[in-house]
Design a protein around this motif. Structure first.
Motif, PDB file in Angstrom:
ATOM      1  N   ASN A  71       0.865  -1.062   0.040  1.00  0.00           N
ATOM      2  CA  ASN A  71       0.125   0.016  -0.003  1.00  0.00           C
ATOM      3  C   ASN A  71       1.029   1.008   0.104  1.00  0.00           C
ATOM      4  OD1 ASN A  71      -2.077   1.835   0.197  1.00  0.00           O
ATOM      5  ND2 ASN A  71      -2.071   1.814   2.435  1.00  0.00           N
ATOM      6  N   THR A  72       1.226   1.739  -1.370  1.00  0.00           N
ATOM      7  CA  THR A  72       2.104   2.881  -1.226  1.00  0.00           C
ATOM      8  C   THR A  72       1.263   4.304  -1.659  1.00  0.00           C
ATOM      9  OG1 THR A  72       2.517   2.449  -3.501  1.00  0.00           O
ATOM     10  CG2 THR A  72       4.108   1.368  -2.172  1.00  0.00           C
ATOM     11  N   ASP A  73       0.303   4.050  -1.230  1.00  0.00           N
ATOM     12  CA  ASP A  73      -0.846   5.303  -1.424  1.00  0.00           C
ATOM     13  C   ASP A  73      -1.175   5.781   0.100  1.00  0.00           C
ATOM     14  OD1 ASP A  73      -2.136   7.225  -2.786  1.00  0.00           O
ATOM     15  OD2 ASP A  73      -4.020   6.186  -2.499  1.00  0.00           O
ATOM     16  N   ASP A  74      -0.368   5.720   0.974  1.00  0.00           N
ATOM     17  CA  ASP A  74      -0.435   5.905   2.191  1.00  0.00           C
ATOM     18  C   ASP A  74      -0.113   7.239   2.516  1.00  0.00           C
ATOM     19  OD1 ASP A  74       2.243   5.380   1.866  1.00  0.00           O
ATOM     20  OD2 ASP A  74       2.580   4.585   3.780  1.00  0.00           O
ATOM     21  N   HIS A  75      -0.483   8.236   1.887  1.00  0.00           N
ATOM     22  CA  HIS A  75      -0.243   9.786   2.039  1.00  0.00           C
ATOM     23  C   HIS A  75      -0.953  10.328   2.974  1.00  0.00           C
ATOM     24  CE1 HIS A  75      -4.148  10.755   0.582  1.00  0.00           C
ATOM     25  NE2 HIS A  75      -4.068   9.839  -0.629  1.00  0.00           N
ATOM     26  N   GLU A  76      -0.267  11.490   3.472  1.00  0.00           N
ATOM     27  CA  GLU A  76      -0.940  12.398   4.502  1.00  0.00           C
ATOM     28  C   GLU A  76      -2.293  12.555   4.833  1.00  0.00           C
ATOM     29  OE1 GLU A  76       0.689  15.283   1.501  1.00  0.00           O
ATOM     30  OE2 GLU A  76       1.234  13.222   2.312  1.00  0.00           O
ATOM     31  N   LYS A  77      -3.072  12.345   3.663  1.00  0.00           N
ATOM     32  CA  LYS A  77      -4.699  12.444   3.595  1.00  0.00           C
ATOM     33  C   LYS A  77      -5.078  11.341   4.106  1.00  0.00           C
ATOM     34  CE  LYS A  77      -5.730  16.945   2.555  1.00  0.00           C
ATOM     35  NZ  LYS A  77      -6.783  17.853   3.109  1.00  0.00           N
ATOM     36  N   ASN A  78      -4.379  10.263   4.052  1.00  0.00           N
ATOM     37  CA  ASN A  78      -5.054   8.699   4.276  1.00  0.00           C
ATOM     38  C   ASN A  78      -4.868   8.619   5.947  1.00  0.00           C
ATOM     39  OD1 ASN A  78      -6.535   8.271   1.812  1.00  0.00           O
ATOM     40  ND2 ASN A  78      -4.793   7.308   1.249  1.00  0.00           N
ATOM     41  N   HIS A  79      -4.398   9.254   6.530  1.00  0.00           N
ATOM     42  CA  HIS A  79      -4.166   9.280   7.883  1.00  0.00           C
ATOM     43  C   HIS A  79      -4.983  10.440   8.906  1.00  0.00           C
ATOM     44  CE1 HIS A  79      -0.948   6.111   7.380  1.00  0.00           C
ATOM     45  NE2 HIS A  79      -0.602   6.719   6.631  1.00  0.00           N
ATOM     46  N   VAL A  80      -5.620   9.866   9.641  1.00  0.00           N
ATOM     47  CA  VAL A  80      -6.602  10.990  10.465  1.00  0.00           C
ATOM     48  C   VAL A  80      -6.276  10.902  11.725  1.00  0.00           C
ATOM     49  CG1 VAL A  80      -9.222  11.608  10.735  1.00  0.00           C
ATOM     50  CG2 VAL A  80      -8.434  11.319   8.329  1.00  0.00           C
ATOM     51  N   LEU A  81      -6.455  12.198  12.556  1.00  0.00           N
ATOM     52  CA  LEU A  81      -6.530  12.335  13.849  1.00  0.00           C
ATOM     53  C   LEU A  81      -8.162  12.800  14.365  1.00  0.00           C
ATOM     54  CD1 LEU A  81      -2.917  13.781  14.499  1.00  0.00           C
ATOM     55  CD2 LEU A  81      -3.792  11.369  14.911  1.00  0.00           C
ATOM     56  N   LEU A  82      -8.804  12.146  15.375  1.00  0.00           N
ATOM     57  CA  LEU A  82      -9.976  12.832  15.837  1.00  0.00           C
ATOM     58  C   LEU A  82      -9.488  13.459  17.141  1.00  0.00           C
ATOM     59  CD1 LEU A  82     -12.091   9.711  15.318  1.00  0.00           C
ATOM     60  CD2 LEU A  82     -11.771  11.502  13.889  1.00  0.00           C
ATOM     61  N   MET A  83     -10.183  14.689  17.542  1.00  0.00           N
ATOM     62  CA  MET A  83     -10.006  15.408  18.809  1.00  0.00           C
ATOM     63  C   MET A  83     -10.970  14.960  19.549  1.00  0.00           C
ATOM     64  SD  MET A  83      -9.798  19.409  19.069  1.00  0.00           S
ATOM     65  CE  MET A  83      -8.256  19.580  18.210  1.00  0.00           C
ATOM     66  N   THR A  84     -10.611  14.639  20.800  1.00  0.00           N
ATOM     67  CA  THR A  84     -11.618  14.292  21.943  1.00  0.00           C
ATOM     68  C   THR A  84     -12.134  15.522  22.515  1.00  0.00           C
ATOM     69  OG1 THR A  84      -9.775  14.406  23.602  1.00  0.00           O
ATOM     70  CG2 THR A  84     -10.089  12.360  22.458  1.00  0.00           C
ATOM     71  N   ASP A  85     -13.152  15.675  23.220  1.00  0.00           N
ATOM     72  CA  ASP A  85     -13.550  16.477  24.059  1.00  0.00           C
ATOM     73  C   ASP A  85     -12.640  17.403  24.936  1.00  0.00           C
ATOM     74  OD1 ASP A  85     -16.200  16.155  22.968  1.00  0.00           O
ATOM     75  OD2 ASP A  85     -16.753  14.855  24.786  1.00  0.00           O
ATOM     76  N   ARG A  86     -11.462  16.803  25.430  1.00  0.00           N
ATOM     77  CA  ARG A  86     -10.350  17.463  26.085  1.00  0.00           C
ATOM     78  C   ARG A  86      -9.299  17.889  25.322  1.00  0.00           C
ATOM     79  NH1 ARG A  86      -8.255  12.937  30.456  1.00  0.00           N
ATOM     80  NH2 ARG A  86      -6.870  14.818  30.734  1.00  0.00           N
ATOM     81  N   GLY A  87      -9.565  17.824  23.874  1.00  0.00           N
ATOM     82  CA  GLY A  87      -8.673  18.559  22.892  1.00  0.00           C
ATOM     83  C   GLY A  87      -7.341  17.678  22.678  1.00  0.00           C
ATOM     84  N   GLU A  88      -7.339  16.536  23.174  1.00  0.00           N
ATOM     85  CA  GLU A  88      -6.401  15.459  22.624  1.00  0.00           C
ATOM     86  C   GLU A  88      -6.762  14.713  21.413  1.00  0.00           C
ATOM     87  OE1 GLU A  88      -5.317  14.103  27.273  1.00  0.00           O
ATOM     88  OE2 GLU A  88      -6.904  13.171  26.154  1.00  0.00           O
ATOM     89  N   LEU A  89      -5.667  14.488  20.597  1.00  0.00           N
ATOM     90  CA  LEU A  89      -5.698  13.631  19.423  1.00  0.00           C
ATOM     91  C   LEU A  89      -5.654  12.093  19.477  1.00  0.00           C
ATOM     92  CD1 LEU A  89      -3.487  16.150  17.326  1.00  0.00           C
ATOM     93  CD2 LEU A  89      -5.962  16.237  17.590  1.00  0.00           C
ATOM     94  N   GLU A  90      -6.165  11.381  18.788  1.00  0.00           N
ATOM     95  CA  GLU A  90      -6.078  10.170  18.875  1.00  0.00           C
ATOM     96  C   GLU A  90      -6.280   9.451  17.264  1.00  0.00           C
ATOM     97  OE1 GLU A  90      -8.886   8.400  21.483  1.00  0.00           O
ATOM     98  OE2 GLU A  90     -10.654   8.935  20.276  1.00  0.00           O
ATOM     99  N   LEU A  91      -5.745   8.451  17.089  1.00  0.00           N
ATOM    100  CA  LEU A  91      -5.912   8.130  15.566  1.00  0.00           C
ATOM    101  C   LEU A  91      -7.309   7.488  15.363  1.00  0.00           C
ATOM    102  CD1 LEU A  91      -2.986   5.518  15.445  1.00  0.00           C
ATOM    103  CD2 LEU A  91      -3.171   7.452  14.146  1.00  0.00           C
TER     104      LEU A  91
END
Length: 421
Positions: free
Chosen positions: A304-324
């Motif tokens: 999978n060599t199409d693993d560019h930076e738009k294909n990885h996402v971080l979700l923000m929690t209610d505490r402002g923390e980031l998780e995969l």
């Protein structure tokens, strides 16, 4: 285009950004302004957001003033993730045909069902987005497939049917897709294209379910048989349902998050961002850094060599923390490039396990634990043919994929780690 809830749009240089975490109670974030010199879009926070909101991304701190885009044809910070993907832009150009085609138009026409929790409105006093009406249902999938093929062929689509193809549903990608309601939940449905060498939607389902065996948290998928191949329904992870109503989740692409942090585009850099801004102090945070390492190794071994930076996402929690976010858009690319889109290790983007291990400490792993992670993923990938067959992928497609996945460059790496062929 005259669908339900649609307000005629005239090109304008000012629009308004809203927070739509609770769709029933949108909150004004600020003003979007066309920056003609850069062909981009800036953001200025509204006074109310400055007093009670939060920074949308690290390069958009809570202070008064105009935040300019970092480069041509982009929007400031996290706003850039509110734009449609390449398929969405194609749909807007072909179906909506706005009188002007700037980034402002793309942001507006992406609509209320865009990815994440940001909304774009023509008014600062009332949330007035572009709406499409109710989501299509499962019986609509064959018609959506037909409409997608019409768009690809440049053939006309009736105004009645245009609502079935929404342009703002994912962060990145050029593959045809639409929105769908299944079991009361929002899903993205993805389609193959004429000229695909394999049944790509079914292969993506097989790849993601294989990744799950490597202890990778993946988006829930459901293949949908068509007269020609399959479509793939992917459950939206930026939406959830609560007893009190639906909820939208703020999401940042790795591209926006790493750029905002002043970091290079790489897996080690993303791991360090998780360490600093994520829930790294908890067991879950350390586990996520290790999972990112496994995702990198899995992408290498599955080609999978199409693993560019738009294909990885971080979700923000209610505490402002980031998780995969759950992994998505993972499937063999079939290009045999032998390099990834993101930096892997000290040898740059080289797609080797040796390179992946060079910066294991950046993922919170000592050498022994990192090697154990590699062996775990290798053992899973070694059985990819059996898993793909069980997922319904045809023998001819498996043999086609094997030309890349089992070529000596990757097969030798698996064997070196006890994975056989």
């Amino acid at each position: 285009m005259a669908d339900a809830g649609f307000t005629p749009y005239q090109p304008q240089d000012t629009l308004y950004l809203w927070w739509t975490q609770d769709p029933a109670k949108p909150v004004l974030i600020g003003q979007l302004q066309l920056v003609r010199a850069l062909r981009g879009v800036s953001l200025r926070y509204a006074p109310g957001w400055l007093s009670s909101g939060f920074p949308l991304s690290e390069d958009l701190p809570l202070k008064d003033g105009e935040f300019l885009p970092s480069g041509p044809e982009t929007a400031a910070g996290a706003v850039d993730d509110a734009r449609p993907d390449r398929w969405g832009e194609r749909v807007i150009r072909f179906l909506d045909r706005p009188a002007r085609l700037s980034l402002m138009e793309y942001l507006y026409f992406a609509g209320d069902e865009r990815f994440g929790a940001l909304g774009v409105s023509t008014s600062p006093a009332e949330y007035l987005p572009r709406r499409f009406g109710p989501l299509p249902q499962f019986p609509d999938v064959p018609l959506i497939d037909e409409l997608v093929q019409r768009v690809l062929a440049g053939e006309p689509v009736s105004e009645r049917d245009r609502r079935l193809i929404a342009p703002g549903v994912t962060l990145g990608g050029a593959r045809p897709k639409a929105l769908l309601e299944l079991d009361g939940q929002a899903w993205v449905v993805k389609f193959g294209e004429q000229g695909d060498v394999v049944d790509s939607p079914l292969v993506e389902h097989a790849t993601l379910t294989l990744a799950a065996q490597a202890q990778i948290h993946v988006a829930q998928t459901r293949p949908i048989p068509l007269t020609r191949g399959h479509a793939l329904a992917v459950k939206r992870f930026d939406r959830s349902s609560l007893p009190s109503g639906s909820r939208r989740h703020h999401a940042l692409s790795a591209q926006v998050a790493l750029k905002a942090a002043g970091a290079s585009l790489g897996y080690p850099e993303l791991a360090q961002l998780l360490r600093r801004r994520g829930v790294a102090a908890s067991m879950k945070g350390r586990a996520q850094m290790a999972e990112l390492f496994r995702r990198m190794v899995f992408n290498i071994l599955l080609d999978n060599t199409d693993d560019h930076e738009k294909n990885h996402v971080l979700l923000m929690t209610d505490r402002g923390e980031l998780e995969l976010s759950p992994a998505f858009d993972v499937l063999p690319t079939g290009h045999a490039l032998s390099f990834q889109q993101l930096r892997v290790g000290t040898d740059g983007t080289d797609a080797t396990l040796a390179n992946a291990l060079t910066e294991h400490a950046q993922f919170g792993l000592n050498r022994r634990d990192a090697e154990a992670q590699v062996r775990q993923v290798v053992a899973v990938v070694a059985a990819w043919k059996t898993h793909f067959a069980e997922a319904g992928v045809s023998p001819s497609d498996i043999e086609s994929l094997a030309q890349q996945i089992d070529r000596p460059f990757l097969a030798d790496q698996r064997r070196a780690w006890g994975g056989g062929r």
